[in-house]
Design a protein around this motif. Structure first.
Motif, PDB file in Angstrom:
ATOM      1  N   ILE A 243      -1.673 -45.905-103.896  1.00 31.78           N
ATOM      2  CA  ILE A 243      -2.683 -45.705-102.866  1.00 31.78           C
ATOM      3  C   ILE A 243      -4.014 -45.438-103.561  1.00 31.78           C
ATOM      4  O   ILE A 243      -4.146 -44.454-104.295  1.00 31.78           O
ATOM      5  CB  ILE A 243      -2.315 -44.517-101.941  1.00 31.78           C
ATOM      6  CG1 ILE A 243      -0.891 -44.678-101.400  1.00 31.78           C
ATOM      7  CG2 ILE A 243      -3.322 -44.407-100.805  1.00 31.78           C
ATOM      8  CD1 ILE A 243      -0.655 -45.933-100.590  1.00 31.78           C
ATOM      9  N   PRO A 244      -5.009 -46.306-103.379  1.00 33.13           N
ATOM     10  CA  PRO A 244      -6.279 -46.154-104.112  1.00 33.13           C
ATOM     11  C   PRO A 244      -6.971 -44.831-103.791  1.00 33.13           C
ATOM     12  O   PRO A 244      -6.862 -44.294-102.683  1.00 33.13           O
ATOM     13  CB  PRO A 244      -7.120 -47.343-103.614  1.00 33.13           C
ATOM     14  CG  PRO A 244      -6.116 -48.340-103.139  1.00 33.13           C
ATOM     15  CD  PRO A 244      -4.992 -47.530-102.563  1.00 33.13           C
ATOM     16  N   SER A 245      -7.679 -44.319-104.784  1.00 33.41           N
ATOM     17  CA  SER A 245      -8.402 -43.058-104.658  1.00 33.41           C
ATOM     18  C   SER A 245      -9.887 -43.289-104.922  1.00 33.41           C
ATOM     19  O   SER A 245     -10.272 -44.264-105.578  1.00 33.41           O
ATOM     20  CB  SER A 245      -7.850 -42.039-105.667  1.00 33.41           C
ATOM     21  OG  SER A 245      -8.719 -40.946-105.826  1.00 33.41           O
ATOM     22  N   ARG A 246     -10.703 -42.391-104.434  1.00 34.39           N
ATOM     23  CA  ARG A 246     -12.146 -42.496-104.657  1.00 34.39           C
ATOM     24  C   ARG A 246     -12.501 -42.379-106.131  1.00 34.39           C
ATOM     25  O   ARG A 246     -13.544 -42.873-106.560  1.00 34.39           O
ATOM     26  CB  ARG A 246     -12.883 -41.395-103.877  1.00 34.39           C
ATOM     27  CG  ARG A 246     -12.841 -41.571-102.387  1.00 34.39           C
ATOM     28  CD  ARG A 246     -13.593 -40.453-101.687  1.00 34.39           C
ATOM     29  NE  ARG A 246     -15.018 -40.501-101.993  1.00 34.39           N
ATOM     30  CZ  ARG A 246     -15.900 -39.633-101.519  1.00 34.39           C
ATOM     31  NH1 ARG A 246     -15.494 -38.647-100.743  1.00 34.39           N
ATOM     32  NH2 ARG A 246     -17.171 -39.739-101.827  1.00 34.39           N
ATOM     33  N   VAL A 247     -11.636 -41.719-106.904  1.00 34.34           N
ATOM     34  CA  VAL A 247     -11.939 -41.531-108.327  1.00 34.34           C
ATOM     35  C   VAL A 247     -11.445 -42.686-109.185  1.00 34.34           C
ATOM     36  O   VAL A 247     -11.707 -42.715-110.388  1.00 34.34           O
ATOM     37  CB  VAL A 247     -11.348 -40.197-108.849  1.00 34.34           C
ATOM     38  CG1 VAL A 247     -11.945 -39.026-108.097  1.00 34.34           C
ATOM     39  CG2 VAL A 247      -9.826 -40.188-108.732  1.00 34.34           C
ATOM     40  N   ASP A 248     -10.734 -43.651-108.592  1.00 31.72           N
ATOM     41  CA  ASP A 248     -10.316 -44.828-109.355  1.00 31.72           C
ATOM     42  C   ASP A 248     -11.546 -45.621-109.770  1.00 31.72           C
ATOM     43  O   ASP A 248     -12.484 -45.788-108.987  1.00 31.72           O
ATOM     44  CB  ASP A 248      -9.409 -45.736-108.505  1.00 31.72           C
ATOM     45  CG  ASP A 248      -8.054 -45.100-108.220  1.00 31.72           C
ATOM     46  OD1 ASP A 248      -7.713 -44.125-108.904  1.00 31.72           O
ATOM     47  OD2 ASP A 248      -7.356 -45.586-107.305  1.00 31.72           O
TER      48      ASP A 248
END
Length: 585
Positions: free
Chosen positions: A211-216
């Protein structure tokens, strides 16, 4: 196929006996299911009724009559598409009648950690469709026609397509018992928390997703998958929950991809006329994704029909076309939407030797007949030069049979660099509006963020614009000026970006003020202060603690610990009666 004929959509009862209404009570079952899906629908074609909503599961999920009608019509290709066999596509509809499911704390937590473009929709539903049309001598019309539809607020098109590929063929064979079992399995899935890699079991298969994160980092891709050795059978690893094969989607328009990027960036009204809902929906989703990491804030409809409730709103000539990217398959729209400024007509994928046939750039005046040839019909002139080196690499990759995911990575990196080059001056100017940290003192209201002044920003471009740093050349300043002339600063894209950035800056300012308070000597401040002032400080510190603990403030744990200690110190200095009020037993 006459999927668009008949008396209109009607609701039928499936074997689940599920009428399509009835409120889901707060705290009822299906809480985990609801983190992923709103409901599952089955739409069939009835010879007398037309499209019919056969069942909705869970049975207590509430849909309005307008939503039922939209789901029915959008779950079938129209009669011009001639889809035979199995087809997957998607649509997006406006939610009617206000919010009907309360937002849970987990939902807010997932949204706060997710990239802006992947947060769950508040006012729209996505519909992910698996449609089957096959010859069936036992049916009165001679065909079996049915769609399985996943309705969700999450834009996880790759995940839900993979899920449908597993579930739909089995459901069409075994019907309701299979669907019940799948929904119960989904109700056991962990929440889609950003940054986590999850194993999602369904029908004897484990889907492993990140699940993608803002910090990726935008180009980093998902972390290395793990846990294979403990899972039997080995999981099916999805490289992304949301990213399409961008290169495959854009193959017929590669020569014009930068112009399309400009049109999407500027929020221009754009119609995509495609031969099928699958091509239409993928092209629209590809276009709306090419601004990442900037969130696409205009409206978009991956598949749209003449039966849609917004048909009159989008086709009226009494006002300017809305800021919408519209995917259609019915050639009737060429005539109905002839006043729209940009129309992209794509045909079935065709190759000229080793290269995909490219649509041509044509003037809107050439768009006159229903059999209009494929092309990008627009009077717009691109501001940026075409990146010929990129096109050569992509076309050479095709000739050398380079894997599509490598081609997509090249194309996505190029679009990412375009968007970042455009946004960087805005980010730089916005950062200059933030008060200096040394101006933040503990016992005074923090200074305000200065207002965004368009003229000041445009003047700053001369010495800080992308024309100075970006490899891609062209009239960058002209693009910004053209943007300004079209009221970009009032457009959904700018408004969405500005609101989000200003919110983040306000939270950062509040966090810095809290840190300043926690670094100050609270006992020195308390000397000579009235009880009212002391109580006011307690209440404000508590409010900030609540906000910080709800992941709304970027505050370190050490600061939170110090704030709690200060609250205890301040309360202990007050009379007993006030202590009881502020700290009831």
């Amino acid at each position: 196929m006459d999927a668009g004929s008949g008396a209109g959509p009607h609701r039928a009862r499936g074997r689940l006996g599920a009428p399509c209404s009835g409120a889901r009570a707060p705290g009822a079952p299906w809480a985990r299911f609801s983190a992923w899906l709103e409901c599952v629908c089955v739409v069939t074609f009835d010879l007398e009724l037309g499209q019919a909503l056969e069942l909705v599961y869970p049975s207590d999920f509430r849909l309005t009559d307008k939503e039922k009608s939209s789901i029915c019509y959008l779950s079938f290709p129209d009669s011009h598409s001639g889809c035979l066999g199995d087809t997957q596509f998607s649509f997006r509809i406006r939610q009617c009648g206000g919010q009907r499911r309360p937002w849970h704390t987990d939902d807010r937590h997932c949204d706060s950690g997710a990239p802006a473009s992947l947060q769950r929709e508040r006012a729209h539903y996505f519909g992910y469709v698996y449609f089957r049309q096959v010859k069936d001598s036992s049916a009165r019309r001679g065909y079996f026609q049915k769609s399985l539809v996943l309705v969700s607020r999450l834009p996880f098109v790759r995940l839900f397509q993979a899920l449908l590929s597993l579930v739909a063929p089995e459901y069409f064979d075994k019907l309701t018992p299979c669907l019940e079992a799948v929904c119960n399995e989904i109700d056991q899935w962990p929440a889609p928390v950003p940054g986590q890699t999850l194993n999602l079991p369904v029908m004897g298969v484990v889907l492993q997703v990140h699940i993608p994160s803002r910090v990726d980092k935008p180009e980093s891709g998902p972390p290395a998958q793990r846990g294979h050795e403990n899972l039997l059978p080995a999981p099916v690893v999805l490289s992304s929950v949301h990213e399409l094969d961008l290169f495959r989607c854009f193959q017929p328009v590669l020569a014009h991809v930068q112009m399309l990027w400009e049109l999407v960036l500027l929020g221009e009204p754009l119609v995509v006329l495609a031969p099928s809902p699958a091509v239409s929906s993928e092209m629209v989703l590809a276009l709306t994704s090419c601004l990442q990491p900037l969130k696409f804030c205009c409206d978009y409809r991956p598949y749209f029909t003449v039966h849609d409730s917004e048909f009159k709103e989008f086709t009226t000539r009494t006002q300017a076309p809305p800021n919408v990217v519209l995917g259609v398959t019915n050639p009737f729209f060429i005539k109905t939407l002839q006043h729209w400024p940009h129309i992209l007509r794509v045909g079935e994928p065709r190759m000229l030797g080793d290269l995909p046939k490219q649509v041509k750039l044509k003037k809107p005046s050439r768009l006159k007949t229903l059999d209009t040839k494929p092309g990008l019909y627009t009077a717009y002139t691109a501001h940026l030069h075409r990146d010929k080196a990129l096109l050569r690499r992509l076309f050479k990759g095709l000739q050398k049979k380079r894997p599509s995911d490598v081609q997509t990575a090249l194309l996505r990196r190029h679009l990412l660099e375009l968007t970042q080059s455009f946004i960087f001056p805005l980010e730089h100017y916005m950062a200059s509006l933030m008060p200096l940290q040394k101006s933040i003192t503990p016992w005074k209201t923090p200074p305000q963020i200065r207002p965004f002044r368009q003229d000041d920003f445009l003047r700053s471009l001369e010495h800080a614009g992308p024309q100075l740093t970006c490899v891609l050349k062209g009239d960058w300043l002209g693009l910004y000026r053209w943007v300004d002339s079209r009221r970009f600063f009032k457009s959904p894209h700018f408004d969405g970006w500005y609101r989000q950035r200003r919110k983040e800056m306000a939270q950062k300012l509040e966090a810095l003020h809290l840190e300043a308070i926690c670094e100050a000597n609270i006992e020195v401040w308390m000397k000579g202060k009235s009880e009212v002032e002391v109580v006011d400080l307690v209440l404000k510190l508590r409010e900030r603690l609540v906000r910080a603990q709800g992941h709304q403030l970027p505050v370190k744990e050490a600061t939170l610990k110090q704030a709690r200690l200060y609250i205890e110190t301040v309360i202990s200095s007050l009379p007993k009666d006030l202590q009881v009020i502020l700290c009831p037993p």
